[in-house]
Design an enzyme around this catalytic site. Structure first.
Site, PDB file in Angstrom:
ATOM      1  N   LYS A 162       0.833  -1.215   0.000  1.00 29.95           N
ATOM      2  CA  LYS A 162       0.000   0.000   0.000  1.00 29.95           C
ATOM      3  C   LYS A 162       0.863   1.258   0.000  1.00 29.95           C
ATOM      4  O   LYS A 162       2.023   1.242   0.390  1.00 29.95           O
ATOM      5  CB  LYS A 162      -0.984  -0.042   1.168  1.00 29.95           C
ATOM      6  CG  LYS A 162      -2.081  -1.072   0.878  1.00 29.95           C
ATOM      7  CD  LYS A 162      -3.250  -1.027   1.806  1.00 29.95           C
ATOM      8  CE  LYS A 162      -4.314  -2.010   1.302  1.00 29.95           C
ATOM      9  NZ  LYS A 162      -5.398  -2.213   2.255  1.00 29.95           N
ATOM     10  N   ARG A 196      -3.529 -10.265   4.344  1.00 34.87           N
ATOM     11  CA  ARG A 196      -3.937 -10.281   2.923  1.00 34.87           C
ATOM     12  C   ARG A 196      -2.766  -9.746   2.119  1.00 34.87           C
ATOM     13  O   ARG A 196      -2.411  -8.572   2.261  1.00 34.87           O
ATOM     14  CB  ARG A 196      -5.179  -9.397   2.792  1.00 34.87           C
ATOM     15  CG  ARG A 196      -5.771  -9.316   1.401  1.00 34.87           C
ATOM     16  CD  ARG A 196      -6.999  -8.401   1.417  1.00 34.87           C
ATOM     17  NE  ARG A 196      -7.591  -8.322   0.086  1.00 34.87           N
ATOM     18  CZ  ARG A 196      -7.148  -7.512  -0.865  1.00 34.87           C
ATOM     19  NH1 ARG A 196      -6.117  -6.717  -0.656  1.00 34.87           N
ATOM     20  NH2 ARG A 196      -7.730  -7.511  -2.055  1.00 34.87           N
TER      21      ARG A 196
END
Ligand code: HH2
Length: 271
Positions: free
Chosen positions: A214, A250
């Protein structure tokens, strides 16, 4: 520290043209199947399959297109292996089709708020459901997000969404929670949440943590311009999650994450 259950690794598979990291690579079902098999062989216990990007500003996709992207993949994987399958969607009709094709988990970044009947559909499907925190929606979420107390507010939101799901008939033991790293959060908000994952774990639901590649990692290390350059930061966060007791992480980089978690466990056992 007691020997906690091993953290499960959820491999990310985006059958989309525009996901921020793997967009366009797995829109072709044959390529997606190869990637799914590869992640399973590398040690992913869960595969999370999505047909709509949730990156900031991503265009919306209609339910029919999403179903065309994810359902054949879920059906093919269900036919060939017993791995846990998750569908990453906000739309109840996509979740319904995915569960009919063999998905076990409805991963909903809108925490069952996208449609008026989301919670009722989740109860009816009887699948596990991930309730994630997001401020606003993917088009607006990164426009000056503000909180007085980000940890307290995310915690209160997740508990309220779990209560709403249970009130609609979702069984308590089917509910996962996720603080939604990067979804309507500044770097400071993301770090505050990552530093207090123990508080979320203490809520008593299995926690999912999604940090992989991210952009907040780039805000710490400006050299990590491209998502593929963010493995080190992703692993650091996965290990922080494991220390705090999250149930699953994840990730895009399955083999590296499995190894990092195994080494951390071995070190913990030796200590
Ligand atoms: N992050 C993304 C998508 N879905 N679901 C949960 N529960 N938690 C997350 O942190 C999360 C999520 C964003 O990542 P990705 O799927 O790689 O990209 P995109 O949304 O662009 O498809």
């Amino acid at each position: 520290m007691p020997d906690a259950a091993p953290v499960r690794v959820m491999g990310i598979l985006n059958a989309t043209p525009d996901s921020f990291s793997d967009g366009g690579r797995f829109l072709d079902p044959a390529a997606a199947l190869v990637q799914a098999r590869r992640m399973a062989a590398e040690g992913a216990q869960i595969l999370d399959i999505g047909g709509e990007s949730t990156r900031p500003g991503a265009p919306a996709v209609d339910a029919g297109t999403e179903i065309e992207r994810v359902v054949p993949l879920i059906a093919a994987l269900r036919a060939e292996r017993p791995i846990t399958l998750s569908v990453d969607t906000m739309k109840p009709e996509v979740a319904r089709a995915a569960v009919a094709a063999g998905a076990d988990i409805w991963n909903d970044v809108s925490a069952l708020t996208w449609a008026p009947d989301s919670a009722e559909v989740a109860a009816e499907l009887g699948c596990q459901v991930v309730l994630m925190h997001m401020l606003g929606d993917p088009r607006t979420m990164q426009t000056a997000p503000r909180y007085e107390d980000v940890v307290g507010e995310v915690e209160a939101y997740l508990l309220a969404r779990a209560e709403a799901a249970m009130a609609a008939g979702v069984a308590r033991d089917r509910i996962w929670l996720d603080p939604g790293i990067g979804f309507g959060k500044t770097l400071a908000h993301n770090l505050a949440l990552l530093a207090r994952l123990d508080r979320f774990v203490a809520l008593g639901f299995p926690m999912l943590l999604g940090v992989s590649r991210k952009s907040f990692i780039k805000a710490i290390d400006p050299r990590a311009e491209s998502p593929g350059d963010r493995l080190g930061g992703s692993l650091a966060c996965a290990l922080a999650g494991a220390r705090a007791g999250v149930a699953a992480v994840r990730v895009h980089d399955v083999v590296e994450t499995v190894q990092a978690l195994a080494v951390a466990r071995a070190l913990q056992a030796a200590g």
